[in-house]
Write a protein that holds these residues in place. Structure first.
Motif, mmCIF file in Angstrom:
data_model
loop_
_atom_site.group_PDB
_atom_site.id
_atom_site.type_symbol
_atom_site.label_atom_id
_atom_site.label_comp_id
_atom_site.label_asym_id
_atom_site.label_seq_id
_atom_site.Cartn_x
_atom_site.Cartn_y
_atom_site.Cartn_z
ATOM 1 N N VAL A 61 -9.602 -9.003 0.739
ATOM 2 C CA VAL A 61 -9.428 -9.005 -0.713
ATOM 3 C C VAL A 61 -7.933 -8.956 -1.029
ATOM 4 N N ILE A 62 -7.479 -9.928 -1.783
ATOM 5 C CA ILE A 62 -6.065 -9.980 -2.158
ATOM 6 C C ILE A 62 -5.935 -9.474 -3.589
ATOM 7 N N PRO A 63 -5.288 -8.343 -3.775
ATOM 8 C CA PRO A 63 -5.215 -7.784 -5.135
ATOM 9 C C PRO A 63 -4.212 -8.576 -5.985
ATOM 10 N N ALA A 64 -4.510 -8.640 -7.261
ATOM 11 C CA ALA A 64 -3.609 -9.333 -8.183
ATOM 12 C C ALA A 64 -2.597 -8.322 -8.710
ATOM 13 N N ARG A 65 -1.468 -8.224 -8.024
ATOM 14 C CA ARG A 65 -0.420 -7.301 -8.478
ATOM 15 C C ARG A 65 0.760 -8.123 -8.976
ATOM 16 N N GLU A 66 1.389 -7.586 -9.993
ATOM 17 C CA GLU A 66 2.513 -8.288 -10.599
ATOM 18 C C GLU A 66 3.547 -8.713 -9.552
ATOM 19 N N GLU A 67 3.909 -7.777 -8.660
ATOM 20 C CA GLU A 67 5.013 -8.064 -7.736
ATOM 21 C C GLU A 67 4.612 -9.051 -6.633
ATOM 22 N N SER A 68 3.309 -9.207 -6.425
ATOM 23 C CA SER A 68 2.885 -10.105 -5.333
ATOM 24 C C SER A 68 1.869 -11.130 -5.828
ATOM 25 N N ILE A 69 2.030 -11.522 -7.072
ATOM 26 C CA ILE A 69 1.025 -12.405 -7.681
ATOM 27 C C ILE A 69 0.935 -13.742 -6.944
ATOM 28 N N ARG A 70 2.041 -14.177 -6.331
ATOM 29 C CA ARG A 70 2.041 -15.465 -5.635
ATOM 30 C C ARG A 70 1.137 -15.453 -4.405
ATOM 31 N N ASP A 71 0.810 -14.232 -3.922
ATOM 32 C CA ASP A 71 -0.105 -14.136 -2.771
ATOM 33 C C ASP A 71 -1.488 -14.698 -3.105
ATOM 34 N N LEU A 72 -1.800 -14.769 -4.395
ATOM 35 C CA LEU A 72 -3.124 -15.283 -4.770
ATOM 36 C C LEU A 72 -3.308 -16.736 -4.322
ATOM 37 N N ALA A 73 -2.196 -17.388 -4.072
ATOM 38 C CA ALA A 73 -2.282 -18.779 -3.605
ATOM 39 C C ALA A 73 -2.946 -18.848 -2.233
ATOM 40 N N ARG A 74 -2.970 -17.719 -1.516
ATOM 41 C CA ARG A 74 -3.605 -17.686 -0.194
ATOM 42 C C ARG A 74 -5.117 -17.533 -0.276
ATOM 43 N N ALA A 75 -5.620 -17.093 -1.432
ATOM 44 C CA ALA A 75 -7.041 -16.761 -1.543
ATOM 45 C C ALA A 75 -7.902 -18.026 -1.537
ATOM 46 N N ASP A 76 -9.021 -17.959 -0.822
ATOM 47 C CA ASP A 76 -9.955 -19.092 -0.833
ATOM 48 C C ASP A 76 -10.672 -19.187 -2.172
ATOM 49 N N ILE A 77 -10.896 -18.027 -2.779
ATOM 50 C CA ILE A 77 -11.647 -18.033 -4.041
ATOM 51 C C ILE A 77 -11.057 -17.026 -5.011
ATOM 52 N N GLY A 78 -11.081 -17.360 -6.297
ATOM 53 C CA GLY A 78 -10.702 -16.432 -7.350
ATOM 54 C C GLY A 78 -11.922 -16.220 -8.239
ATOM 55 N N ILE A 79 -12.306 -14.974 -8.414
ATOM 56 C CA ILE A 79 -13.523 -14.706 -9.193
ATOM 57 C C ILE A 79 -13.136 -14.026 -10.505
ATOM 58 N N THR A 80 -13.574 -14.611 -11.582
ATOM 59 C CA THR A 80 -13.303 -14.057 -12.910
ATOM 60 C C THR A 80 -14.630 -13.951 -13.669
#
Lengths: 242, 220, 484
Positions: free
Chosen positions: B102-121
């Protein structure tokens, strides 16, 4: 009896008089009394399209005078009807009296097929024309006047005639008045496409309700050495059994 | 010399002396954000725009549908909103059970979300006319979750159907904060990212997600 | 009329380029098909009602521009953003460059924006040491090729896959490929790195909503969302006419814009942005600037006969149905704007800006067959042909552009005199018919001769016939006889 004043555009008068004759015959056959005021020249469209609409004012005033008493003015041309109906009032906007006359006359001025179908309620004129006909839906008839169904309805009622399905029938043929010479190569490219689409329908004759497109198509066919006739729709509607 | 602002405004006022200001804009169209919509029309709209629509009857089925999707896509890493809408899914447990990072959505590391296979909203709404997923930015609803991962999955709680484009106006008004401001961003996501810029051939997944999936929970 | 002009030279080159013509032809066919399929989902009357409403919105909002712009400014500021006003393209570029300098920006990612194309922003930023990377795939391709966009919606429409692959090979070191998804993936990889690294995102705006201070951005690729989500700073550059009053107005335009453009009910991403990110939010630009650009628009507002041009929503529908565009392509127009809307906007803006190219661009309104296909698809009911004809009139009457008209003022006056004297008219026609029925001699006459020669290149000239007016008396008698 419906009384029609024929409006004969200059191109018809000088280059395709038989279209005018056919229009008169068709109107008479539909039951109209036909007159043709003397002294007609040009509606001014070539001037307007060249950027000299101001010079066309005198011609507009002349036209209003020539047809002042007409109950209905009918022309075998969509573009000239559009000139009278849509452009004259704008050209005469600064003269309230003339403007009002132009608006009123515009409401009494019709393209031939429009008049036959919408005003006289006729579609079957008892014409006979053997052949497969490709109809070019001219911009100034179909789009500018909204006359699309009427020519087709009239053609469908012609005995012996098969309507050929034309792809993109309402694509411009590339004439455009002065455009045809000012941008000759572009115009020629459009004409190539148009002729290709029309010929792909394997017709034995081409037709349209607009003389300028017909002159353009005819010139293109002849230049290519093709003998296919390009007839004004009035000529087909005036044809009789041999 | 007058500054640009006053010069432009003055020029416009002078330019418009021939016609009076038309006054306040009319408010035709919709006055409610949510409303009923034909489920078949919604399904057709989703199909047209390339949103894969999975209607489910309840939250248990929603959880199962999400689990199935994670399996089907062989998801190894995920990021999701920490939002009450998604609480019934218990996504942390679902991911843990499948060994998904699980990649957390944190302000300082928001670009890490590009590594996630899926984003769930979740979604504020589902726009039936177009098949759009409506998401708004907020403290617990970052924008990147629906943008950076390869797949965007929106789990839409019941009762969130927005019938047509006209309803966007009342929807945005209903979202205004105490100062009357709409959210900093509202996105209508209508299918995956796509382009037709090379020879007009449509390719899905150019800069944003390659895939957009909706799990829509039916009203009970 | 015989001399070459930039438009005619470019058109001739385009017509001679078989590959370009094939590419253009298939591209406009796709656009036309997409729009037709999209509209087929609605009853015709339904779309007409949407058009009617959109047309009303644009015209009403143009009439209240000053009030709406002030309200927009107030609400952008209330949402935490900054508003700048620029009279000219140079002022707008200067404002953006100053923001970049103040924020220490080295790399900016850009969404496709016609207005920054108009101002030449990229070059202005480059001169200040700021790299501006276009991120719309088509716009990026055009940037790599060091060319200009050839269509407002599909900027690289003139390029085929082989040309794109050669560019990617040269600039990215990618292997050659003729697989479009693969080429797209190369772009995704290359540009994603730039999105993650950029300090500033620059976009245009499809519209702004005065009621809320929101900027509305419509796109399919996600590059605009990237450009407004990841970089610290977001600058939107919008021309002043694009403001609408309310969210309802916005919805009314959204209901026709993508449908007219790509046939989509809505594009993949519609973003309604209201100021910078708020406290507690993890992403979105921290700083938001809106640059409002005039660059000739206020002068156009002051021209009631031409004000309608500003109703344009840049959907591209008129371009896609224009028969001239389909043959000559966007580059022939010599402006960021092409096709029917470009033939109006480009000369009008250039003239209002006092730009040197104004006289050249005045030719564009003549490069039109007045077929009216543009007006018939326009989602806000702009009557392009009538407006183009008004521009022809102005060009023909201004000394510096009179030469662009196909007929000089003296020839026009002579024709008008002849046409008001039916006796003379008939006599002239009769003389021509007797002396030169096939219009062969006439080709040697000044003026007329050139026209006939040009016509004869691809069409046999018609023959003068015994006119209808001479035939009428006999025909009339025969009609009366047969009717009794």
């Amino acid at each position: 009896m419906t009384h029609v004043h024929l409006f004969i555009p200059c191109l018809v008068d000088q280059f395709m008089p038989e279209a005018g004759e056919a229009a008169a015959r068709v109107l008479a056959r539909a039951g109209a009394r036909v007159d043709c005021p003397r002294g007609q020249t040009c509606c001014g469209q070539p001037l307007y399209k060249s950027g000299h609409g101001d010079q066309a004012r005198a011609l507009a005033l002349r036209f209003l005078h020539l047809f002042a008493d007409a109950e209905a003015v009918v022309a075998p041309s969509g573009s000239c009807v559009h000139m009278v109906r849509a452009v004259y009032p704008a050209l005469l906007a600064d003269d309230p009296g003339a403007h009002a006359s132009a608006l009123a006359l515009g409401q009494r001025t019709f393209e031939l097929t429009e008049f036959l179908v919408r005003r006289m309620g006729v579609t079957d004129l008892g014409a006979r024309f053997a052949g497969r006909v490709a109809y070019h839906d001219s911009c100034q008839v179909g789009r500018a006047l909204g006359v699309r169904a009427e020519p087709l309805a009239l053609l469908r009622a012609v005995d012996g005639l098969t309507l050929a399905e034309v792809e993109d029938a309402d694509q411009c043929c590339g004439f455009g008045g002065p455009f045809a010479v000012q941008f000759e190569d572009v115009s020629a490219a459009l004409l190539d496409d148009k002729l290709a689409a029309l010929l792909a329908a394997a017709p034995t004759a081409l037709t349209a309700a607009e003389p300028s497109c017909l002159l353009h198509l005819r010139g293109g066919l002849q230049r290519r050495g093709l003998a296919l006739p390009a007839l004004h729709i009035a000529q087909i509607l005036a044809s009789e059994a041999p | 010399m007058a500054d640009a602002r006053s010069e432009i405004l003055m020029a416009l006022r002078l330019a418009l002396t021939d016609c009076p200001d038309p006054g306040p804009a009319p408010r035709p169209g919709a006055d409610a954000a949510f409303g009923p919509a034909d489920p078949q029309a919604l399904a057709a709209a989703c199909a047209r725009c390339g949103v894969r629509l999975l209607p489910v009857a309840d939250w248990a089925q929603a959880r199962a549908a999400v689990a199935d999707l994670l399996r089907e896509l062989d998801v190894r890493s995920a990021t999701f909103w920490n939002h009450p809408d998604l609480a019934p899914l218990d996504l942390p447990a679902l991911c843990a059970a499948r060994g998904i990072e699980v990649i957390p959505a944190r302000e300082e590391s928001i670009r890490d979300l590009a590594r996630a296979d899926i984003g769930i909203t979740s979604a504020l709404g589902l726009l039936a006319e177009s098949g759009s997923i409506l998401v708004a930015a907020g403290a617990d609803t970052p924008r990147s979750t629906s943008l950076l991962p390869e797949t965007h999955l929106a789990v839409v709680p019941p009762g969130r159907t927005v019938p047509g484009i006209a309803n966007l106006a009342p929807l945005l008004r209903s979202l205004a904060d105490v100062q009357g401001r709409p959210p900093s961003a509202l996105h209508a996501i209508t299918g995956p990212s796509s382009t037709g810029d090379i020879e007009m051939v449509v390719v899905k997944g150019v800069h944003g997600p390659v895939r957009a999936v909706v799990v829509a929970v039916a009203a009970q | 009329m015989t001399g070459s002009t930039p438009f005619r030279a470019a058109a001739a080159a385009a017509l001679a380029d078989r590959r370009l013509r094939a590419t253009l032809k298939s591209a406009v066919a796709v656009f036309r098909g997409n729009r037709a399929r999209g509209l087929a989902l609605l009853a015709p009357a339904e779309f007409e009602a949407l058009r009617h409403r959109a047309a009303e919105v644009r015209r009403r909002c143009l009439r209240s521009l000053p009030v709406l712009l002030e309200r927009l400014e107030h609400n952008v500021v209330a949402a935490g953003g900054h508003v700048h006003w620029a009279r000219t393209g140079a002022e707008a570029n200067e404002i953006v460059a100053r923001i970049a300098a103040a924020e220490g920006v080295r790399l900016a990612v850009k969404g496709k924006s016609m207005v920054t194309e108009e101002t030449g922003l990229n070059a202005a930023l480059a001169a200040r040491g700021v790299e501006a990377v276009e991120t719309d795939l088509g716009e990026w391709i055009v940037q790599l090729a060091d060319e200009k966009p050839s269509h407002i919606v599909a900027p690289a429409m003139h390029k085929n896959r082989r040309e794109v692959s050669e560019l990617f090979h040269k600039h990215l070191g990618e292997p050659l490929s003729d697989d479009i998804p693969e080429l797209t993936l190369m772009a995704r990889r290359a540009l994603r790195a730039r999105f993650l690294a950029a300090d500033m995102g620059i976009t245009g705006a499809n519209m702004a909503v005065a009621e809320t201070g929101s900027v509305v951005l419509v796109e399919n690729e996600g590059n605009i969302r990237m450009s407004t989500t990841l970089p610290r700073v977001h600058v939107a550059v919008m021309s002043i006419e694009k403001v609408v009053a309310t969210l309802d107005d916005m919805a009314a335009l959204l209901a026709v814009l993508p449908r007219s453009c790509t046939g989509q009910t809505l594009s993949s991403y519609t973003s309604i942005l209201s100021g910078p990110r708020r406290p507690g939010e993890a992403d979105g630009a921290r700083v938001f600037h809106l640059v409002l650009l005039d660059n000739g628009r206020s002068a156009l507002v002051a021209d009631p006969a031409m004000r309608d041009v500003l109703a344009c929503v840049r959907c591209g529908a008129c371009i896609n149905v224009c028969p001239v565009y389909a043959h000559v392509g966007g580059h022939s127009y010599g402006s960021a704007y092409c096709g029917p809307m470009g033939s109006l906007l480009a000369p009008l803006l250039a003239r209002a800006q006092g730009a040197p190219e104004a006289a050249t661009l005045a030719e564009l309104p003549f490069a039109c067959t007045t077929c009216g296909a543009c007006a018939s698809v326009c989602p806000v009911r702009i009557d392009h042909p009538t407006l183009l004809l008004e521009l022809r009139r102005r060009a023909a009457n201004a000394p510096e552009t009179a030469g662009l008209a196909p007929l000089g003022p003296r020839a026009a006056a002579a024709f008008a005199r002849l046409a008001t004297r039916p006796g003379l008219w008939r006599a002239a026609a009769a003389a021509a018919r007797v002396l030169d029925p096939g219009l062969l001699l006439a080709r040697r006459m000044p003026g007329v001769g050139t026209a006939i020669t040009l016509w004869a290149r691809s069409r046999r000239p018609p023959r003068l016939r015994r006119p209808f007016s001479a035939r009428w008396p006999a025909l009339r008698r025969s009609l009366e006889d047969s009717n009794g």
